[in-house]
Design a protein around this motif. Structure first.
Motif, PDB file in Angstrom:
ATOM      1  N   MET A   1      10.387  11.058   9.963  1.00 55.16           N
ATOM      2  CA  MET A   1      11.000  11.946   8.963  1.00 55.16           C
ATOM      3  C   MET A   1      12.186  12.679   9.578  1.00 55.16           C
ATOM      4  SD  MET A   1       9.400  15.316   7.060  1.00 55.16           S
ATOM      5  CE  MET A   1       8.093  14.406   6.223  1.00 55.16           C
ATOM      6  N   LEU A   2      13.311  12.696   8.852  1.00 52.76           N
ATOM      7  CA  LEU A   2      14.473  13.488   9.270  1.00 52.76           C
ATOM      8  C   LEU A   2      14.316  14.874   8.656  1.00 52.76           C
ATOM      9  CD1 LEU A   2      17.340  10.861   8.873  1.00 52.76           C
ATOM     10  CD2 LEU A   2      16.046  11.463  10.924  1.00 52.76           C
ATOM     11  N   TYR A   3      13.804  15.805   9.454  1.00 49.88           N
ATOM     12  CA  TYR A   3      13.406  17.106   8.931  1.00 49.88           C
ATOM     13  C   TYR A   3      14.546  17.877   8.283  1.00 49.88           C
ATOM     14  CZ  TYR A   3       8.930  16.478  11.240  1.00 49.88           C
ATOM     15  OH  TYR A   3       7.700  16.003  11.622  1.00 49.88           O
ATOM     16  N   LEU A   4      15.679  17.923   8.940  1.00 52.04           N
ATOM     17  CA  LEU A   4      16.791  18.699   8.397  1.00 52.04           C
ATOM     18  C   LEU A   4      17.218  18.164   7.035  1.00 52.04           C
ATOM     19  CD1 LEU A   4      18.838  20.979   8.848  1.00 52.04           C
ATOM     20  CD2 LEU A   4      20.351  19.300   9.926  1.00 52.04           C
ATOM     21  N   LYS A   5      17.324  16.862   6.941  1.00 52.22           N
ATOM     22  CA  LYS A   5      17.718  16.239   5.680  1.00 52.22           C
ATOM     23  C   LYS A   5      16.749  16.594   4.561  1.00 52.22           C
ATOM     24  CE  LYS A   5      18.935  11.737   3.702  1.00 52.22           C
ATOM     25  NZ  LYS A   5      19.019  10.268   3.972  1.00 52.22           N
ATOM     26  N   GLU A   6      15.454  16.632   4.895  1.00 47.04           N
ATOM     27  CA  GLU A   6      14.441  16.957   3.891  1.00 47.04           C
ATOM     28  C   GLU A   6      14.454  18.435   3.503  1.00 47.04           C
ATOM     29  OE1 GLU A   6      12.417  14.829   2.274  1.00 47.04           O
ATOM     30  OE2 GLU A   6      13.517  13.233   3.293  1.00 47.04           O
ATOM     31  N   LEU A   7      14.926  19.293   4.394  1.00 49.24           N
ATOM     32  CA  LEU A   7      14.934  20.732   4.141  1.00 49.24           C
ATOM     33  C   LEU A   7      16.119  21.175   3.279  1.00 49.24           C
ATOM     34  CD1 LEU A   7      14.012  22.001   7.719  1.00 49.24           C
ATOM     35  CD2 LEU A   7      12.598  22.287   5.675  1.00 49.24           C
ATOM     36  N   ILE A   8      17.192  20.409   3.303  1.00 50.07           N
ATOM     37  CA  ILE A   8      18.417  20.784   2.601  1.00 50.07           C
ATOM     38  C   ILE A   8      18.198  20.794   1.084  1.00 50.07           C
ATOM     39  CG2 ILE A   8      20.765  19.986   2.049  1.00 50.07           C
ATOM     40  CD1 ILE A   8      20.960  18.995   4.954  1.00 50.07           C
ATOM     41  N   THR A   9      18.712  21.842   0.440  1.00 44.71           N
ATOM     42  CA  THR A   9      18.648  21.955  -1.022  1.00 44.71           C
ATOM     43  C   THR A   9      20.067  22.036  -1.579  1.00 44.71           C
ATOM     44  OG1 THR A   9      18.634  24.387  -1.020  1.00 44.71           O
ATOM     45  CG2 THR A   9      16.500  23.272  -0.805  1.00 44.71           C
ATOM     46  N   LYS A  10      20.175  22.139  -2.890  1.00 43.09           N
ATOM     47  CA  LYS A  10      21.494  22.275  -3.533  1.00 43.09           C
ATOM     48  C   LYS A  10      22.177  23.583  -3.151  1.00 43.09           C
ATOM     49  CE  LYS A  10      20.358  19.449  -7.589  1.00 43.09           C
ATOM     50  NZ  LYS A  10      20.201  19.426  -9.072  1.00 43.09           N
ATOM     51  N   GLU A  11      21.361  24.565  -2.762  1.00 42.37           N
ATOM     52  CA  GLU A  11      21.909  25.878  -2.397  1.00 42.37           C
ATOM     53  C   GLU A  11      22.283  25.967  -0.915  1.00 42.37           C
ATOM     54  OE1 GLU A  11      18.968  25.643  -4.269  1.00 42.37           O
ATOM     55  OE2 GLU A  11      20.259  25.844  -6.060  1.00 42.37           O
ATOM     56  N   THR A  12      21.907  24.975  -0.122  1.00 43.45           N
ATOM     57  CA  THR A  12      22.208  25.009   1.307  1.00 43.45           C
ATOM     58  C   THR A  12      23.706  24.841   1.547  1.00 43.45           C
ATOM     59  OG1 THR A  12      20.054  24.032   1.849  1.00 43.45           O
ATOM     60  CG2 THR A  12      21.763  23.921   3.532  1.00 43.45           C
ATOM     61  N   PRO A  13      24.351  25.787   2.221  1.00 41.35           N
ATOM     62  CA  PRO A  13      25.779  25.631   2.522  1.00 41.35           C
ATOM     63  C   PRO A  13      25.982  24.552   3.581  1.00 41.35           C
ATOM     64  CG  PRO A  13      24.910  27.632   3.534  1.00 41.35           C
ATOM     65  CD  PRO A  13      23.810  27.077   2.694  1.00 41.35           C
ATOM     66  N   ILE A  14      26.829  23.573   3.272  1.00 45.52           N
ATOM     67  CA  ILE A  14      27.070  22.451   4.174  1.00 45.52           C
ATOM     68  C   ILE A  14      28.565  22.290   4.399  1.00 45.52           C
ATOM     69  CG2 ILE A  14      26.741  19.978   4.565  1.00 45.52           C
ATOM     70  CD1 ILE A  14      24.394  20.082   2.607  1.00 45.52           C
ATOM     71  N   ILE A  15      28.971  22.150   5.653  1.00 44.69           N
ATOM     72  CA  ILE A  15      30.366  21.866   5.936  1.00 44.69           C
ATOM     73  C   ILE A  15      30.513  20.368   6.197  1.00 44.69           C
ATOM     74  CG2 ILE A  15      30.833  24.181   6.834  1.00 44.69           C
ATOM     75  CD1 ILE A  15      30.744  23.032   9.643  1.00 44.69           C
TER      76      ILE A  15
END
Length: 311
Positions: A1-15
């Motif tokens: 499992m790629l934990y970070l990828k699974e934790l990201i939501t629509k509200e997560t700020p991503i650069i």
């Protein structure tokens, strides 16, 4: 499992990271710095590939490529450092797209180097130490006291030693196994030549618990073992103080703070598994390290009583 990828939501700020064609390898090398003792030229090329420039700011990217908790440990180390007022890099959630490869997620740390400072890897201290004292003993408690050889005043020495002790307390609590020469930097103010510890980075290689054969954590200044831990607690009460603060804070409350900061999903398997990981690690650290602290406190009390009897 790629934990970070699974934790990201629509509200997560991503650069979003993209290669800047105007950035040269020479420019990247100057930002990265030189530490030939700690990485080969082939490793250096790998590091350069992970550097990105956004609006004149440099970022270093660590991608998520397996199912371990190493990116979570990066976030944890950064947040815990702030709890004891120790400078550390800050992370943004980032993504990049490389040609035919699918989008990759990871952490991007903004370059901490400031124009008013010169930066040196830990080899700088080790080389001066060698010229004055000969061969370097990784388990000699005097390695900390001898930081004075790169300082100009007693006040500067005390400040640098306190910064290093904070780092050691944090690395012990995190069980950081690889604080090598490339993972410690000093910064020297160009105006007054005062030296201090540069912001901490790279908490990715942390153990989940203290192993049965005891504590053994690599550090380029002083290796943390049962022997050196005994001397650190005895000689530097402030080290014990910072370790006690971290034990009181624990991992779980900080994990919740991380989730809140990055708007991570808290209803999935990834969140629950990471929470369980830190719950187990927190319980283990509080149990094991508290025993060390109690043992040393008792030893110090017996020693004081013996000194009073002699008097």
């Amino acid at each position: 499992m790629l934990y970070l990828k699974e934790l990201i939501t629509k509200e997560t700020p991503i650069i979003s990271l993209k290669n800047d064609s105007s950035s040269t390898e020479k420019e990247k090398s100057e930002i990265l710095g030189t530490n030939y003792a700690s990485y080969s030229l082939s490793r250096k090329k790998d590091y350069l590939k992970m550097m990105y420039k956004i609006n004149n700011d440099w970022y270093y990217f660590k991608e998520e490529n397996d199912s371990s908790y190493y990116l979570m440990e990066e976030l944890m180390g950064s947040f815990l450092a702030n709890k004891i007022e120790s400078q550390a890099v800050t992370y943004s959630i980032a993504s990049r797209k490389e040609k035919k490869n699918p989008k990759q997620f990871g952490l991007a740390s903004k370059n901490f180097k400031k124009p008013e400072f010169d930066y040196y890897f830990c080899d700088f201290y080790r080389e001066i130490y060698y010229l004055q004292n000969g061969l370097y003993d990784y388990e000699n408690i005097k390695n900390i006291e001898n930081l004075k050889i790169i300082c100009k005043t007693e006040e500067e020495t005390e400040r640098l030693i306190e910064q290093v002790l904070k780092m050691l307390a944090l690395d012990l609590f995190m069980l950081q196994k690889d604080r090598n020469g490339a993972n410690i930097q000093f910064q020297i103010n160009k105006k007054n030549d005062q030296i201090s510890l540069a912001p901490l980075y790279d908490f990715s290689k942390c153990a989940p618990k203290i192993e049965k054969d005891g504590i053994y954590l690599k550090n380029y200044i002083i290796r943390i073992t049962e022997k050196t831990l005994h001397k650190l607690i005895k000689q530097y009460p402030v080290f014990q103080s910072y370790l006690s603060i971290l034990l009181e804070i624990g991992f779980l409350s900080v994990w919740e703070e991380i989730c809140e900061t990055y708007s991570f999903c808290r209803s999935g398997i990834a969140y629950e598994q990471i929470k369980k990981y830190y719950e187990t690690k927190e319980e283990s650290q509080r149990k094991e390290l508290s025993l060390y602290l109690k043992r040393e406190t008792k030893s110090q009390q017996i020693e004081k009583q013996g000194q009073l009897m002699i008097k």
